[in-house]
Every structure is written in structure tokens, then in C-alpha cells.
Design an enzyme around this catalytic site. Structure first.
Site, PDB file in Angstrom:
ATOM      1  N   GLU A  11      -7.460  -9.535  -1.039  1.00 50.28           N
ATOM      2  CA  GLU A  11      -7.465 -10.023   0.343  1.00 50.28           C
ATOM      3  C   GLU A  11      -8.843  -9.788   0.971  1.00 50.28           C
ATOM      4  O   GLU A  11      -9.479  -8.768   0.734  1.00 50.28           O
ATOM      5  CB  GLU A  11      -6.366  -9.339   1.146  1.00 50.28           C
ATOM      6  CG  GLU A  11      -4.973  -9.844   0.745  1.00 50.28           C
ATOM      7  CD  GLU A  11      -3.854  -9.058   1.386  1.00 50.28           C
ATOM      8  OE1 GLU A  11      -4.121  -7.984   1.933  1.00 50.28           O
ATOM      9  OE2 GLU A  11      -2.702  -9.520   1.322  1.00 50.28           O
ATOM     10  N   TYR A  17      -6.953   2.636   4.883  1.00 50.43           N
ATOM     11  CA  TYR A  17      -6.588   1.247   5.152  1.00 50.43           C
ATOM     12  C   TYR A  17      -6.284   1.041   6.633  1.00 50.43           C
ATOM     13  O   TYR A  17      -6.706   0.053   7.240  1.00 50.43           O
ATOM     14  CB  TYR A  17      -5.379   0.840   4.308  1.00 50.43           C
ATOM     15  CG  TYR A  17      -5.741   0.130   3.026  1.00 50.43           C
ATOM     16  CD1 TYR A  17      -5.644  -1.260   2.928  1.00 50.43           C
ATOM     17  CD2 TYR A  17      -6.188   0.838   1.916  1.00 50.43           C
ATOM     18  CE1 TYR A  17      -5.978  -1.913   1.758  1.00 50.43           C
ATOM     19  CE2 TYR A  17      -6.524   0.191   0.744  1.00 50.43           C
ATOM     20  CZ  TYR A  17      -6.425  -1.190   0.665  1.00 50.43           C
ATOM     21  OH  TYR A  17      -6.775  -1.838  -0.497  1.00 50.43           O
TER      22      TYR A  17
END
Length: 564
Positions: A77, A195
Site C-alpha cells: 500500500e 503504523y
């Protein structure tokens, strides 16, 4: 960002005599070669990319033919603030027009076709599930806040399930998070923290995948092929079929200098003598090492070989210096780092893709990942933009899926995913989509289903402490560095293309002493606007209007006030 640092360094006096040996043919080595040419002014003829396989690109793959079926193990991604990635592709020419960059076309595509999911979750065999909120309780939200505030040192090797209350794993947030990034409960909570902070500016749109960017084709055709094409034009040497087995070092004077590279080619043992001013960059681990593939009639057999490729070389290096990390923390437990994806190729289909469009409302390439909440295999699928491969005919369509729970029997197929043929995997997926009654007809139009079993695909998420991953440039190193997902890059997060490109930029700029800074990681977690929006979203109060309301009055007696 960092425009003051966008300088053109002066070429080093001896740059025409220096050589670079880049071990591994993935995006880390390819981008290191590109930065060495552009920023260090090194001749492509002096750059050697050493790769065991016949094809380059590492984990960013994609191949196949319409008659036999296509395969891609997965796609990383990408989002707007991949600063090093965007810098790289700003000077790599497009394959379509040499006067335009890959970044030019990539940006235009995503402005014209932005990803926004209208069906992020499904359940009950093809029924849309509610994905409008994260479904976090105040307790869950405060756990996320606590994770943000704690240091990585305080967390150390804590796992996700050790940190969060069991209720957290029943929330939409966990379904979104785990399926997007491939997290398991036994993985490191430090990586969740990274993240969360790295992508905090995207949390508000996470349920719809807003802000995620996509390529025109699979990532090999769209990103790797243009990069390889440009490097070949610069006369970079691609040494395929070379299996590196060891690297020699001189550790005298508290320094580290690579002196020789041992490799095998065509069953002959060879040695590259590394000179003092040469540089050696080694990709010390690969998520897709020892991948095996099956097909529509055969399962992909898990490879448990003791020969772990680049991991095995890293294990040798780690015995030579404590500054070279601890590979056993990452590649020592295959059953906690494996998962499987499969690529479906359909010809003349008039059932599956129209059905998916009616279910999701998303055109191919626009909706992103759809996760099946009640799948025992924890399965998700993606309908990529069509065509997904440069040579793909219009009547041939591709569907990609993956699962995280490989050792649990399916809900339709009474076998574990690990034991299933490609056909059986597709049958399980069609069942969950709501196409149980159409399975036989759909299979008659199925060219192939190619499963890919990857023993180490999430190994970079395994619990670890700071020194387990080596620094890109180890302490005292003069001509040697590590590249890729198993190095330490403060504040950035693994399992991204950006991470590998950042390690390449860090290694080249540092070892070449270019006096040029690496683009910093986008610091969204320090922006109070981003923090406030993330807190509102996690607490489920994102619809409250702040207009004409004093902030103190709005936050009075709320959990948000505690959070901030």
C-alpha cells in the site's frame, strides 16, 4: 518537505573508480542504484546488482500469460507522504513518455480515480456489514491513546494480544487494521504503534481506505519495470543467477569494512574482491523468501528448508558482529510469519465481476480491500484496476485474495487453507461472496487459480527489541550497509515500499558522504489537528460540529479531554 536539502552534490574525486555491489534485486537495491547514479554521480557501469533469481523486483512481482493465468503475491500500500518513494519516481521516466516521470502519471491516475471503498466489510455470504465506524469502546480508544504515549523501550517485545483487551479484537478497527496490514495477535505491538503514528493523518478515512494510492497495473509493471529500464539505460550491471553465501570483513581499528563477497554461479564458487573505496549494500531479509506456488489443481506446499536464502547469509553475518542484528527473531518461527495469497484468472466472465460490482458499488481498482468478517480463514479480496497486467486481454479478468488463518478448516471447504488447491480456495471465496450456487458455472470460465505460500511474509512484524534489527549503516562501518525491511529506520514502518527506498537513500547518502539529508518521515503524529481528528474518530464523535462551540465547553467531562 525538506526542499532546502534538494541539492546536487559535487561528485567525489574518485567516484569514477569506485564500485557498488548491491546484493539482492529488490526495490532496495534498485533504488540504491538510482540514487548512486543521480546523487553520487557514480557510473552505471560501476554498479552491480547481484541477484539469485532470473527476474528482479523482489517482493514487488507480477507475471503470467492469459492462457496459463496470472500471479502476483501482493501489493504494498502507498500513500501521499511516502517522501523517499516519491522522490525516487520523480526522476524515473515513464515507459509511455520519456518526457514525463512515473510520479507524474501515478499522481494523475490517483487524482482521476481515487480509492474510496463503499463496501469494506461483508458477512453472511455476500451481505454488506456496517463499516461506518471503528466500533471502539472508550476503553479500546484509551488503550490506543496509551500506546501512542508509551515509548518503544517501555513496550519492548510486547505482543498485540498482551497489550489490548480481548474486546479490541472484535472491533471493526481490528478488522480494518489486521486485513490492511496483515497483523496477527502475536505480532509486535511496537509495529502497531509505528503504523498508527506513521499513518495517523489517514485514520479518519481508514474505514473507506481514503488516501491509499494505486498503480495503473500490478506493481512490477508499473514501478519495477520503469526503474529497471532506466537503470539499464545507465549501463547498470545486472548479475542474475548469483547466489551469495557470505561476506568477509576487516574489523580492525574499531571499523567495519567489507572485503569480499562469496557467491555461486552455475555451480562454480566465485569471489568478488571489494576495494577500500567500494561500497557493499546487502538486503538482509526478504518477506517473500522461499515462496512456493500451486495451481488450480495443486496446493502451494510450505517450504520449511534450512536454506533461507538471504536470511541464512544474515545469520552468518550476525555471528561476526553484535552490530549486525539478530535474524533468529524474525525467521525463526515460520508458523507465526506465514500467510497465503492467491490470484484468480477468469476468461469471458459474466458472473463474478458484475456480481461484485453490484455488491460493492466499486469499479475495479477503486474500492480496494474487502474483508470477510465471518471467514474462518480471515479472508479478503481485491478487484484490481483492469487490465492488471500489460499483456492482459480485455476478456480476461484478474481477482486477488489472501488469508491470515492458514491452519483452520474453511466454512465451505472442510480443509485448512494450507492444504487446499487453488480451486478449493476459490470455492471458499465464492461461498463467502454469496455465489455458492454459481460455483460450478464460474469454474468452467476459470483459467487458473495460483496460490502463493510465503513462509516469511510477516516476519518483520515479529516481537523484537531495538538492537534486533541492524542499523542501515552499522556502527563503525566504512563501506557496508543493510537494505530493506529488516533494518532499523526510526519512526518509519516496515512492510512498505517507502521503508526499503528510505534505507537505500540512507545508505547511499551516508556511505558516500554526500552531505545531503534524507527526506524525513512525515511527522503527522505531532500535528494537533491530526491528533484531534484521530481522537474524534476513535471515540466515535466525528460528527459533532465544532462551529461556534468553545473547545473547552465541547470537551468538558469527555474522554477526549483526557486523551488530549
Amino acid at each position: 518537505m525538506n526542499n532546502y536539502q534538494r541539492i546536487n552534490p559535487i561528485a567525489l574525486k574518485n567516484i569514477d573508480k569506485r564500485k557498488a555491489y548491491l546484493i539482492g534485486g529488490g526495490i532496495g537495491s534498485l533504488s540504491a542504484a538510482a540514487f548512486s547514479i543521480r546523487d553520487a554521480h557514480m557510473s552505471g557501469k560501476n554498479i552491480h546488482i547481484i541477484e539469485q533469481l532470473d527476474i528482479l523486483g523482489g517482493s514487488m512481482d507480477g507475471s503470467g500469460m492469459p492462457e496459463d493465468g496470472y500471479t502476483a503475491r501482493g501489493g504494498r500500500e502507498i500513500e501521499e507522504h511516502f517522501e523517499c518513494f516519491m522522490e525516487l519516481y520523480s526522476f524515473i521516466p515513464s515507459l509511455n513518455d520519456k518526457n514525463r516521470s512515473v510520479l507524474d502519471e501515478f499522481r494523475e491516475l490517483n487524482l482521476e480515480e481515487p480509492i474510496e471503498s463503499h463496501c469494506r466489510l461483508v458477512q453472511n455470504q455476500g451481505e454488506k456489514a456496517d463499516f461506518s465506524s471503528f466500533g471502539l469502546s472508550k476503553k479500546n480508544a484509551m488503550e490506543l491513546a496509551k500506546l501512542h504515549m508509551l515509548t518503544e523501550g517501555a513496550l519492548e517485545a510486547t505482543t498485540i494480544e498482551q497489550f489490548f483487551d480481548p474486546s479490541f479484537f472484535e472491533t471493526n478497527f481490528w478488522y480494518f487494521w489486521a486485513s490492511m496490514f496483515a497483523f496477527e495477535k502475536w505480532h509486535s505491538v511496537v509495529e502497531v504503534k509505528r503504523y498508527m503514528e506513521r499513518f495517523m493523518h489517514l485514520i479518519g478515512g481508514m474505514n473507506k481506505l481514503k488516501g491509499i494510492l494505486h498503480t495503473e497495473y500490478n506493481q512490477y509493471d508499473s514501478l519495477i519495470l520503469p526503474l529497471i529500464t532506466w537503470l539499464k539505460e545507465q549501463d547498470v550491471c545486472f548479475d542474475n543467477g548469483c547466489k551469495v553465501s557470505d561476506i568477509d570483513f576487516d574489523f580492525s581499528n574499531n571499523e567495519k569494512r567489507a572485503t569480499a563477497i562469496h557467491y555461486t554461479k552455475e555451480r562454480k564458487n566465485e569471489i568478488i574482491s571489494v576495494k577500500k573505496d567500494d561500497i557493499v549494500l546487502f538486503t538482509n531479509g526478504s518477506m517473500t523468501e522461499n515462496t512456493t506456488r500451486g495451481d488450480i489443481e495443486n496446493p502451494a506446499i510450505l517450504n520449511r528448508s534450512e536454506d533461507k536464502g538471504c536470511f541464512s547469509v544474515w545469520e552468518k553475518l550476525a555471528k561476526k558482529s553484535t552490530d549486525f542484528g539478530h535474524p533468529e527473531k524474525f525467521c525463526g518461527d515460520i508458523d507465526k510469519s506465514k500467510w497465503l495469497s492467491f490470484t484468480v484468472t477468469l476468461k469471458d466472465d459474466d458472473i463474478v465481476f458484475p456480481y461484485i460490482y453490484n455488491l460493492t458499488g466499486d469499479k475495479p481498482g477503486i474500492g480496494g480491500l474487502v474483508t470477510i468478517k465471518d471467514s474462518s480463514w480471515f479472508m479478503s479480496w481485491v478487484v484490481p484496476k483492469h487490465p492488471h497486467f500489460i499483456n492482459q486481454p480485455d476478456n480476461v479478468k484478474v481477482l486477488w485474495a489472501y488469508a491470515l488463518k492458514l491452519d483452520t478448516p474453511g466454512d465451505y471447504v472442510d480443509k485448512t487453507l494450507s492444504d487446499c488447491t487453488g480451486r478449493e480456495m476459490f470455492e471458499e471465496l465464492l461461498y463467502h461472496m454469496g455465489l455458492k450456487d454459481k460455483i460450478s458455472e464460474i469454474l468452467s470460465h476459470t483459467v487458473n487459480v495460483i496460490p502463493s505460500m510465503m513462509p516469511y511474509i510477516t516476519s518483520q512484524f515479529m516481537p523484537r527489541i531495538a538492537e534486533d534489527r541492524p542499523n542501515v549503516i552499522p556502527k563503525g562501518s566504512k563501506n557496508f550497509g543493510f537494505l530493506g525491511q529488516y533494518t532499523e529506520v526510526p519512526e518509519d514502518c516496515v512492510f512498505t515500499v517507502e521503508y526499503s527506498v528510505r534505507t537505500a537513500m540512507t545508505a547511499v547518502y551516508g556511505l558516500m558522504d554526500l552531505g545531503k539529508q534524507v527526506d524525513p518521515v512525515y511527522p503527522s503524529q505531532y500535528d494537533i489537528r491530526v491528533l484531534t481528528n484521530a481522537a474524534k474518530t476513535c471515540l466515535g464523535i466525528d460528527k459533532i460540529s465544532l462551529k461556534d462551540i468553545q473547545l473547552g465547553e465541547l470537551l468538558k467531562n469527555t474522554e477526549l479531554l483526557k486523551l488530549l
